[in-house]
Design a protein around this motif. Structure first.
Motif, PDB file in Angstrom:
ATOM      1  N   GLN A   6       0.834  -1.194   0.000  1.00  0.00           N
ATOM      2  CA  GLN A   6       0.000   0.000   0.000  1.00  0.00           C
ATOM      3  C   GLN A   6       0.867   1.242   0.000  1.00  0.00           C
ATOM      4  O   GLN A   6       1.927   1.270   0.624  1.00  0.00           O
ATOM      5  CB  GLN A   6      -0.904   0.024   1.239  1.00  0.00           C
ATOM      6  CG  GLN A   6      -2.003  -1.014   1.233  1.00  0.00           C
ATOM      7  CD  GLN A   6      -2.968  -0.832   2.383  1.00  0.00           C
ATOM      8  OE1 GLN A   6      -3.029  -1.663   3.284  1.00  0.00           O
ATOM      9  NE2 GLN A   6      -3.741   0.261   2.354  1.00  0.00           N
ATOM     10  N   THR A  20      -5.863   9.981  -2.915  1.00  0.00           N
ATOM     11  CA  THR A  20      -5.866   8.698  -3.618  1.00  0.00           C
ATOM     12  C   THR A  20      -4.947   7.727  -2.895  1.00  0.00           C
ATOM     13  O   THR A  20      -3.759   8.006  -2.705  1.00  0.00           O
ATOM     14  CB  THR A  20      -5.387   8.857  -5.072  1.00  0.00           C
ATOM     15  OG1 THR A  20      -6.280   9.730  -5.763  1.00  0.00           O
ATOM     16  CG2 THR A  20      -5.395   7.499  -5.775  1.00  0.00           C
ATOM     17  N   ARG A  22      -3.407   3.765  -2.767  1.00  0.00           N
ATOM     18  CA  ARG A  22      -3.053   2.767  -3.769  1.00  0.00           C
ATOM     19  C   ARG A  22      -2.756   1.413  -3.145  1.00  0.00           C
ATOM     20  O   ARG A  22      -2.284   1.341  -2.002  1.00  0.00           O
ATOM     21  CB  ARG A  22      -1.852   3.246  -4.571  1.00  0.00           C
ATOM     22  CG  ARG A  22      -2.133   4.517  -5.370  1.00  0.00           C
ATOM     23  CD  ARG A  22      -0.881   5.078  -6.018  1.00  0.00           C
ATOM     24  NE  ARG A  22      -1.181   6.233  -6.842  1.00  0.00           N
ATOM     25  CZ  ARG A  22      -1.384   7.460  -6.371  1.00  0.00           C
ATOM     26  NH1 ARG A  22      -1.300   7.686  -5.074  1.00  0.00           N
ATOM     27  NH2 ARG A  22      -1.664   8.448  -7.194  1.00  0.00           N
ATOM     28  N   CYS A  23      -3.020   0.378  -3.911  1.00  0.00           N
ATOM     29  CA  CYS A  23      -2.813  -0.980  -3.403  1.00  0.00           C
ATOM     30  C   CYS A  23      -2.383  -1.903  -4.533  1.00  0.00           C
ATOM     31  O   CYS A  23      -2.965  -1.903  -5.620  1.00  0.00           O
ATOM     32  CB  CYS A  23      -4.099  -1.515  -2.776  1.00  0.00           C
ATOM     33  SG  CYS A  23      -4.004  -3.240  -2.231  1.00  0.00           S
ATOM     34  N   LYS A  24      -1.354  -2.710  -4.236  1.00  0.00           N
ATOM     35  CA  LYS A  24      -0.933  -3.762  -5.144  1.00  0.00           C
ATOM     36  C   LYS A  24      -1.153  -5.089  -4.435  1.00  0.00           C
ATOM     37  O   LYS A  24      -0.475  -5.373  -3.432  1.00  0.00           O
ATOM     38  CB  LYS A  24       0.541  -3.587  -5.514  1.00  0.00           C
ATOM     39  CG  LYS A  24       1.103  -4.698  -6.394  1.00  0.00           C
ATOM     40  CD  LYS A  24       2.558  -4.413  -6.735  1.00  0.00           C
ATOM     41  CE  LYS A  24       3.240  -5.630  -7.368  1.00  0.00           C
ATOM     42  NZ  LYS A  24       2.511  -6.137  -8.534  1.00  0.00           N
ATOM     43  N   TRP A  34     -11.004  -3.421   0.442  1.00  0.00           N
ATOM     44  CA  TRP A  34     -10.625  -2.164   1.097  1.00  0.00           C
ATOM     45  C   TRP A  34     -11.385  -2.071   2.418  1.00  0.00           C
ATOM     46  O   TRP A  34     -12.614  -2.193   2.455  1.00  0.00           O
ATOM     47  CB  TRP A  34     -10.960  -0.965   0.233  1.00  0.00           C
ATOM     48  CG  TRP A  34     -10.011  -0.710  -0.889  1.00  0.00           C
ATOM     49  CD1 TRP A  34     -10.166  -1.025  -2.203  1.00  0.00           C
ATOM     50  CD2 TRP A  34      -8.737  -0.051  -0.797  1.00  0.00           C
ATOM     51  NE1 TRP A  34      -9.080  -0.623  -2.935  1.00  0.00           N
ATOM     52  CE2 TRP A  34      -8.175  -0.005  -2.085  1.00  0.00           C
ATOM     53  CE3 TRP A  34      -8.001   0.501   0.257  1.00  0.00           C
ATOM     54  CZ2 TRP A  34      -6.939   0.561  -2.368  1.00  0.00           C
ATOM     55  CZ3 TRP A  34      -6.781   1.069  -0.014  1.00  0.00           C
ATOM     56  CH2 TRP A  34      -6.252   1.091  -1.315  1.00  0.00           C
ATOM     57  N   ALA A  67     -13.780   3.593  -5.727  1.00  0.00           N
ATOM     58  CA  ALA A  67     -12.681   2.643  -5.840  1.00  0.00           C
ATOM     59  C   ALA A  67     -12.679   2.041  -7.227  1.00  0.00           C
ATOM     60  O   ALA A  67     -13.730   1.835  -7.827  1.00  0.00           O
ATOM     61  CB  ALA A  67     -12.797   1.537  -4.793  1.00  0.00           C
ATOM     62  N   PHE A  74      -3.492  -3.818  -9.434  1.00  0.00           N
ATOM     63  CA  PHE A  74      -3.537  -2.453  -8.945  1.00  0.00           C
ATOM     64  C   PHE A  74      -4.973  -2.035  -8.625  1.00  0.00           C
ATOM     65  O   PHE A  74      -5.894  -2.311  -9.387  1.00  0.00           O
ATOM     66  CB  PHE A  74      -2.957  -1.516 -10.009  1.00  0.00           C
ATOM     67  CG  PHE A  74      -2.865  -0.078  -9.590  1.00  0.00           C
ATOM     68  CD1 PHE A  74      -3.611   0.900 -10.231  1.00  0.00           C
ATOM     69  CD2 PHE A  74      -2.029   0.303  -8.554  1.00  0.00           C
ATOM     70  CE1 PHE A  74      -3.519   2.236  -9.857  1.00  0.00           C
ATOM     71  CE2 PHE A  74      -1.930   1.624  -8.156  1.00  0.00           C
ATOM     72  CZ  PHE A  74      -2.678   2.596  -8.816  1.00  0.00           C
ATOM     73  N   SER A  75      -5.116  -1.337  -7.492  1.00  0.00           N
ATOM     74  CA  SER A  75      -6.413  -0.787  -7.126  1.00  0.00           C
ATOM     75  C   SER A  75      -6.206   0.563  -6.455  1.00  0.00           C
ATOM     76  O   SER A  75      -5.168   0.803  -5.829  1.00  0.00           O
ATOM     77  CB  SER A  75      -7.162  -1.719  -6.179  1.00  0.00           C
ATOM     78  OG  SER A  75      -8.395  -1.163  -5.763  1.00  0.00           O
ATOM     79  N   THR A  76      -7.189   1.446  -6.598  1.00  0.00           N
ATOM     80  CA  THR A  76      -7.144   2.737  -5.933  1.00  0.00           C
ATOM     81  C   THR A  76      -8.438   2.982  -5.176  1.00  0.00           C
ATOM     82  O   THR A  76      -9.509   2.519  -5.569  1.00  0.00           O
ATOM     83  CB  THR A  76      -6.954   3.886  -6.943  1.00  0.00           C
ATOM     84  OG1 THR A  76      -8.042   3.883  -7.871  1.00  0.00           O
ATOM     85  CG2 THR A  76      -5.637   3.774  -7.670  1.00  0.00           C
ATOM     86  N   LYS A  78     -10.310   6.424  -3.783  1.00  0.00           N
ATOM     87  CA  LYS A  78     -10.227   7.866  -3.902  1.00  0.00           C
ATOM     88  C   LYS A  78     -11.296   8.511  -3.035  1.00  0.00           C
ATOM     89  O   LYS A  78     -12.442   8.026  -2.970  1.00  0.00           O
ATOM     90  CB  LYS A  78     -10.408   8.278  -5.363  1.00  0.00           C
ATOM     91  CG  LYS A  78     -10.193   9.753  -5.642  1.00  0.00           C
ATOM     92  CD  LYS A  78     -10.292  10.062  -7.127  1.00  0.00           C
ATOM     93  CE  LYS A  78      -9.178   9.425  -7.898  1.00  0.00           C
ATOM     94  NZ  LYS A  78      -9.174   9.830  -9.338  1.00  0.00           N
ATOM     95  N   CYS A  92      -5.814  -2.363   2.696  1.00  0.00           N
ATOM     96  CA  CYS A  92      -6.119  -3.172   1.531  1.00  0.00           C
ATOM     97  C   CYS A  92      -5.742  -4.611   1.872  1.00  0.00           C
ATOM     98  O   CYS A  92      -4.756  -4.847   2.584  1.00  0.00           O
ATOM     99  CB  CYS A  92      -5.307  -2.670   0.343  1.00  0.00           C
ATOM    100  SG  CYS A  92      -5.474  -3.653  -1.163  1.00  0.00           S
TER     101      CYS A  92
END
Lengths: 112, 113
Positions: A6, A20, A22-24, A34, A67, A74-76, A78, A92
């Motif tokens: 994250q 924003t 972020r997550c991998k 999330w 989201a 990848f995810s976001t 916001k 995440c």
């Protein structure tokens, strides 16, 4: 595997600004979640994805939250505009079916 | 939907004493059960999980939990705790069909010297 990653670890922003997160996820995990954690409400599920598709977003508190998961890695999340009550730790997590979740280290968000 | 109740919000114990953290769940379908630990300023880490088979599950750091279907419980135990076990512990239940996991409110375990 580096686990769930994250970014950023900490975020301080002014009220009204866009944030924003972020997550991998872990490679091969087809679920992504999330969560938001606060002292008052504990761990709250905001939204989760399966194979990049949002499955349940009923936990998203308001339209200010959105989201996306454009691809499997990848995810976001916001928040626009941010408010002081959004201050929390956002986690995440990813998983394979029945595998249990692997959590990231979280993003501590402070909105002033 | 499934839900989880952790019966104790705080559990103080002395070092080397045994501990039990209680968890009850409710669900109309078959479930998987989990315990997670959260150390300060960190994410949640999986301690152990029950998917099927033996009802006694052993996890990391010497913890174990027993699944009791008739009492819908999944209590976490450790025979002798250390100072380093001080943390927040979360019980969680997942519907077997959709991987949607619900967490309890957490139990703060404080181990005193």
């Amino acid at each position: 595997d580096a686990g769930v990653i994250q970014s950023p670890r900490h975020e301080v922003t002014e009220m009204g600004q866009e944030v924003t997160l972020r997550c991998k996820p872990i490679s091969g995990h087809d679920y992504l979640f999330w969560y938001r954690q606060t002292m008052m409400r504990g761990l709250e599920l905001l939204i989760y994805f399966n194979n990049n598709v949002p499955i349940d977003d009923s936990g998203m508190p308001e339209d200010r939250f959105s989201a996306k998961m454009p691809n499997a890695s990848f995810s976001t999340l916001k928040i626009q505009p941010s408010e002081p009550r959004d201050s929390a730790v956002y986690f995440c997590a990813s998983s394979a079916p029945a595998g249990g979740y692997t959590f990231g280290s979280g993003t501590r968000l402070t909105v002033v | 939907a499934q839900s989880v109740t952790q019966l104790d919000s705080q559990v103080p114990v002395f070092e080397e004493a045994p501990v039990e953290l209680r968890c009850n769940y409710s669900s109309s379908v078959s479930v998987y059960l989990f315990w997670y630990v959260q150390y300060p300023n960190q994410g949640l880490q999986l301690l152990l999980k029950y998917l099927s088979g033996s009802t006694l599950v052993k996890g990391i750091n010497g913890f174990e939990a027993e699944f009791n279907k008739s009492q819908t419980s999944f209590h976490l135990r450790k025979p002798s705790v250390h100072i380093s076990d001080t943390a927040e512990y979360f019980c969680a239940v997942s519907d077997q069909s959709n991987n949607d996991m619900r967490f309890g409110a957490g139990t703060r375990l404080t181990v005193k010297p």
